[in-house]
Design a protein around this motif. Structure first.
Motif, PDB file in Angstrom:
ATOM      1  N   PHE A  44       0.850  -1.191  -0.036  1.00 15.37           N
ATOM      2  CA  PHE A  44       0.017  -0.108   0.040  1.00 15.37           C
ATOM      3  C   PHE A  44       0.734   1.371   0.024  1.00 15.37           C
ATOM      4  CE2 PHE A  44      -2.988  -3.131   1.588  1.00 15.37           C
ATOM      5  CZ  PHE A  44      -4.257  -2.768   0.610  1.00 15.37           C
ATOM      6  N   GLY A  45       2.262   1.083  -0.248  1.00 15.59           N
ATOM      7  CA  GLY A  45       3.026   2.299  -0.393  1.00 15.59           C
ATOM      8  C   GLY A  45       3.614   2.988   0.897  1.00 15.59           C
ATOM      9  N   TYR A  46       3.427   2.060   1.753  1.00 15.87           N
ATOM     10  CA  TYR A  46       3.955   2.588   3.294  1.00 15.87           C
ATOM     11  C   TYR A  46       5.222   1.724   3.487  1.00 15.87           C
ATOM     12  CZ  TYR A  46      -0.107   5.124   4.169  1.00 15.87           C
ATOM     13  OH  TYR A  46      -1.125   5.998   4.188  1.00 15.87           O
ATOM     14  N   ALA A  47       6.467   2.071   3.301  1.00 12.42           N
ATOM     15  CA  ALA A  47       7.483   1.242   3.471  1.00 12.42           C
ATOM     16  C   ALA A  47       7.895   1.368   5.162  1.00 12.42           C
ATOM     17  CB  ALA A  47       8.778   1.806   2.631  1.00 12.42           C
ATOM     18  N   THR A  48       8.823   0.455   5.522  1.00 15.99           N
ATOM     19  CA  THR A  48       9.062   0.292   6.704  1.00 15.99           C
ATOM     20  C   THR A  48      10.574  -0.110   6.969  1.00 15.99           C
ATOM     21  OG1 THR A  48       8.549  -2.103   6.896  1.00 15.99           O
ATOM     22  CG2 THR A  48       6.813  -0.451   7.789  1.00 15.99           C
ATOM     23  N   ILE A  49      11.044   0.549   8.205  1.00 18.70           N
ATOM     24  CA  ILE A  49      12.587   0.080   8.346  1.00 18.70           C
ATOM     25  C   ILE A  49      12.652  -0.095  10.008  1.00 18.70           C
ATOM     26  CG2 ILE A  49      13.584   1.297   6.598  1.00 18.70           C
ATOM     27  CD1 ILE A  49      14.249   3.775   8.537  1.00 18.70           C
ATOM     28  N   THR A  50      13.700  -0.686  10.349  1.00 15.93           N
ATOM     29  CA  THR A  50      13.916  -0.797  11.748  1.00 15.93           C
ATOM     30  C   THR A  50      15.304  -0.384  12.119  1.00 15.93           C
ATOM     31  OG1 THR A  50      12.486  -2.998  12.096  1.00 15.93           O
ATOM     32  CG2 THR A  50      14.118  -2.398  14.054  1.00 15.93           C
ATOM     33  N   VAL A  51      15.566   0.496  13.016  1.00 16.23           N
ATOM     34  CA  VAL A  51      16.664   1.241  13.422  1.00 16.23           C
ATOM     35  C   VAL A  51      17.130   0.944  14.837  1.00 16.23           C
ATOM     36  CG1 VAL A  51      17.921   3.395  13.430  1.00 16.23           C
ATOM     37  CG2 VAL A  51      16.280   2.909  11.503  1.00 16.23           C
ATOM     38  N   ARG A  52      18.309   0.724  15.154  1.00 14.13           N
ATOM     39  CA  ARG A  52      18.540   0.359  16.385  1.00 14.13           C
ATOM     40  C   ARG A  52      19.056   1.651  16.990  1.00 14.13           C
ATOM     41  NH1 ARG A  52      22.291  -4.062  16.694  1.00 14.13           N
ATOM     42  NH2 ARG A  52      24.054  -2.851  15.487  1.00 14.13           N
ATOM     43  N   ALA A  53      18.534   2.363  18.010  1.00 17.65           N
ATOM     44  CA  ALA A  53      18.564   3.408  18.608  1.00 17.65           C
ATOM     45  C   ALA A  53      20.189   3.644  19.223  1.00 17.65           C
ATOM     46  CB  ALA A  53      17.484   3.807  19.884  1.00 17.65           C
ATOM     47  N   SER A  54      20.588   2.726  19.775  1.00 18.19           N
ATOM     48  CA  SER A  54      21.906   2.797  20.562  1.00 18.19           C
ATOM     49  C   SER A  54      22.920   3.276  19.589  1.00 18.19           C
ATOM     50  CB  SER A  54      22.493   1.701  21.019  1.00 18.19           C
ATOM     51  OG  SER A  54      22.451   0.576  20.273  1.00 18.19           O
ATOM     52  N   ASP A  55      23.036   2.698  18.256  1.00 18.91           N
ATOM     53  CA  ASP A  55      24.089   3.198  17.362  1.00 18.91           C
ATOM     54  C   ASP A  55      23.493   3.750  15.993  1.00 18.91           C
ATOM     55  OD1 ASP A  55      23.139   0.915  16.384  1.00 18.91           O
ATOM     56  OD2 ASP A  55      25.319  -0.266  16.559  1.00 18.91           O
ATOM     57  N   GLY A  56      22.156   3.644  15.739  1.00 24.19           N
ATOM     58  CA  GLY A  56      21.820   4.089  14.449  1.00 24.19           C
ATOM     59  C   GLY A  56      21.766   2.909  13.481  1.00 24.19           C
ATOM     60  N   ALA A  57      22.296   1.871  13.698  1.00 21.89           N
ATOM     61  CA  ALA A  57      22.249   1.038  12.697  1.00 21.89           C
ATOM     62  C   ALA A  57      20.699   0.724  11.784  1.00 21.89           C
ATOM     63  CB  ALA A  57      22.963  -0.407  13.161  1.00 21.89           C
ATOM     64  N   LEU A  58      20.811   0.525  10.964  1.00 28.43           N
ATOM     65  CA  LEU A  58      19.498  -0.029  10.177  1.00 28.43           C
ATOM     66  C   LEU A  58      19.610  -1.604  10.055  1.00 28.43           C
ATOM     67  CD1 LEU A  58      18.241   1.478   6.743  1.00 28.43           C
ATOM     68  CD2 LEU A  58      17.720  -0.788   7.245  1.00 28.43           C
ATOM     69  N   LEU A  59      18.726  -2.214  10.710  1.00 25.25           N
ATOM     70  CA  LEU A  59      18.750  -3.536  11.033  1.00 25.25           C
ATOM     71  C   LEU A  59      17.853  -4.274  10.074  1.00 25.25           C
ATOM     72  CD1 LEU A  59      18.168  -3.657  14.886  1.00 25.25           C
ATOM     73  CD2 LEU A  59      20.413  -3.866  13.641  1.00 25.25           C
ATOM     74  N   TRP A  60      16.728  -3.610   9.689  1.00 25.78           N
ATOM     75  CA  TRP A  60      15.629  -4.130   8.624  1.00 25.78           C
ATOM     76  C   TRP A  60      15.004  -3.391   7.649  1.00 25.78           C
ATOM     77  CZ3 TRP A  60      14.153  -9.047   7.286  1.00 25.78           C
ATOM     78  CH2 TRP A  60      12.867  -9.086   6.516  1.00 25.78           C
ATOM     79  N   GLN A  61      14.673  -3.532   6.490  1.00 20.94           N
ATOM     80  CA  GLN A  61      13.971  -2.870   5.695  1.00 20.94           C
ATOM     81  C   GLN A  61      13.185  -3.569   4.595  1.00 20.94           C
ATOM     82  OE1 GLN A  61      16.905  -0.453   3.513  1.00 20.94           O
ATOM     83  NE2 GLN A  61      18.189  -2.214   2.871  1.00 20.94           N
ATOM     84  N   THR A  62      12.213  -3.035   4.242  1.00 22.35           N
ATOM     85  CA  THR A  62      11.281  -3.843   3.165  1.00 22.35           C
ATOM     86  C   THR A  62      11.934  -3.247   1.874  1.00 22.35           C
ATOM     87  OG1 THR A  62       9.906  -1.804   3.113  1.00 22.35           O
ATOM     88  CG2 THR A  62       9.292  -3.740   4.531  1.00 22.35           C
ATOM     89  N   PRO A  63      11.613  -4.194   0.742  1.00 21.79           N
ATOM     90  CA  PRO A  63      12.102  -3.884  -0.573  1.00 21.79           C
ATOM     91  C   PRO A  63      11.874  -2.198  -1.067  1.00 21.79           C
ATOM     92  CG  PRO A  63      11.059  -5.832  -0.675  1.00 21.79           C
ATOM     93  CD  PRO A  63      10.903  -5.454   0.720  1.00 21.79           C
ATOM     94  N   LEU A  64      10.729  -1.739  -0.507  1.00 17.28           N
ATOM     95  CA  LEU A  64      10.213  -0.478  -0.819  1.00 17.28           C
ATOM     96  C   LEU A  64      11.030   0.527  -0.147  1.00 17.28           C
ATOM     97  CD1 LEU A  64       8.491   1.379  -2.680  1.00 17.28           C
ATOM     98  CD2 LEU A  64       6.730   1.402  -0.570  1.00 17.28           C
ATOM     99  N   ALA A  65      11.383   0.493   1.042  1.00 11.91           N
ATOM    100  CA  ALA A  65      12.146   1.044   1.874  1.00 11.91           C
ATOM    101  C   ALA A  65      13.642   1.279   1.391  1.00 11.91           C
ATOM    102  CB  ALA A  65      12.288   0.496   3.187  1.00 11.91           C
ATOM    103  N   ARG A  66      14.253   0.003   0.668  1.00 10.41           N
ATOM    104  CA  ARG A  66      15.538   0.013   0.308  1.00 10.41           C
ATOM    105  C   ARG A  66      15.597   1.036  -0.730  1.00 10.41           C
ATOM    106  NH1 ARG A  66      15.579  -4.881  -0.909  1.00 10.41           N
ATOM    107  NH2 ARG A  66      16.310  -5.605   1.122  1.00 10.41           N
ATOM    108  N   GLU A  67      14.461   1.110  -1.655  1.00  9.08           N
ATOM    109  CA  GLU A  67      14.555   1.826  -2.915  1.00  9.08           C
ATOM    110  C   GLU A  67      14.263   3.177  -2.557  1.00  9.08           C
ATOM    111  OE1 GLU A  67      10.919   3.240  -5.982  1.00  9.08           O
ATOM    112  OE2 GLU A  67      11.107   0.825  -5.577  1.00  9.08           O
TER     113      GLU A  67
END
Length: 325
Positions: free
Chosen positions: A150-173
């Protein structure tokens, strides 16, 4: 081509969850393999830490059963490396350990495990623990896929160091297109915004949102929820959505019989941009923008920017009520 794409896509995830067992003891592997296979899981095996990292990246299993004590790279180091890679950071890890001292169990959880079982292994206990964590992982995966659709991309970010842990294909793009970054790097503006949100969690109201603009398109970020340990900074699920005003520009052009370039110039005038700003956005000189704007004045029958913007805004509100300045 990334080999993980081929192997991961070849697995029948629609009918079976994929489990990676990591253990250097053949008897342990045999007992678990048979129990999981009989229960309908697709089972993969690795007998060393190095093999586990390679297999996890290739297959992207739904859960990892990880022996704590192995020669060479032990399970603690394997877990840390899995959690450090964006592609595998989301995979639940359940430790299998004969170490029952509190410090060892705490160490297992600190390096990224969600649970542990003690040896000698009891297959029924393992299946029960796996069922709990797989259900949560499956639900999150289905939710993310639905959001993407539905056009809502998601990512998961670790707050302690700002690392991007997970992203959907749309979020990557979207992150690549707007920020030029790729996992595990999170765009600096997103990290700074997340820290600002976290500093205001105890304040009433919704956390502030972040918007990145790219021409007539903009990418919005909204803090959705914390994942994992609520007593620490934790990992945060962020929802992104791209909004484009291309349709607005086209509507302006059709309504006032403007050329595409004139419509773009008028759009940015409505947005309150100066001729220099518009020139920078469109890759033109301020003088070229001025000439386009003069032709717009003639076609609209006005003499000032304010009048042109007001007329355009009135028409936009009729044609595109959702438009925001």
């Amino acid at each position: 081509m990334n080999p993980s794409i081929d192997i991961a896509s070849a697995l029948d995830r629609g009918n079976s969850d994929v489990v990676l067992i990591v253990d250097d003891v053949p008897d342990n592997l045999s007992v678990l393999h048979d129990a999981l296979d009989e229960s309908g899981y697709t089972v993969l095996i690795a007998t060393s830490g190095e093999a586990a990292l390679k297999r996890a990246l290739q297959a992207l299993p739904d859960v990892v059963l990880l022996d704590a004590m192995m020669p060479g790279m032990d399970g603690f180091e394997v877990a840390r490396r899995l959690k450090a890679q964006a592609e595998t950071a989301h995979i639940p890890i359940i430790f299998m350990t004969g170490l029952t001292e509190t410090e060892h169990l705490v160490a297992a959880l600190e390096c990224g495990a969600v649970d542990y079982v003690t040896k000698p292994i009891k297959p029924k206990e393992v299946l029960a623990r796996m069922g709990v964590h797989l259900a949560g992982a499956r639900e999150r995966r289905q939710t993310r896929n639905a959001l993407d659709a539905f056009g809502y991309a998601t990512i998961t970010v670790r707050a302690s160091d700002g690392a991007l842990l997970w992203q959907t294909p749309l979020a990557r793009e979207l992150l690549l297109r707007y920020c030029g970054t790729q996992a595990p790097e999170t765009p600096q503006e997103v990290v700074a915004w997340l820290q600002q949100c976290l500093s205001r969690l105890d304040q009433p109201g919704e956390p502030p949102r972040l918007t990145l603009e790219r021409g007539a398109a903009r990418l919005g970020f909204r803090l959705h929820q914390q994942i994992g340990d609520v007593d620490a900074q934790g990992d945060w699920l962020i929802v992104m959505r791209e909004v484009s005003d291309t349709a607005v520009i086209e509507a302006i052009g059709l309504s006032f019989k403007l050329t595409p370039k004139e419509a773009e110039v008028l759009y940015w005038v409505v947005k309150g941009k100066t001729n220099k700003d518009i020139g920078d956005i469109l890759g033109s000189s301020p003088m070229t923008v001025k000439k386009h704007l003069e032709r717009v004045f003639v076609k609209l029958g006005v003499e000032t920017r304010t009048a042109a913007a007001g007329m355009a805004m009135g028409r936009i509100r009729l044609l595109q009520p959702q438009f925001e300045i």
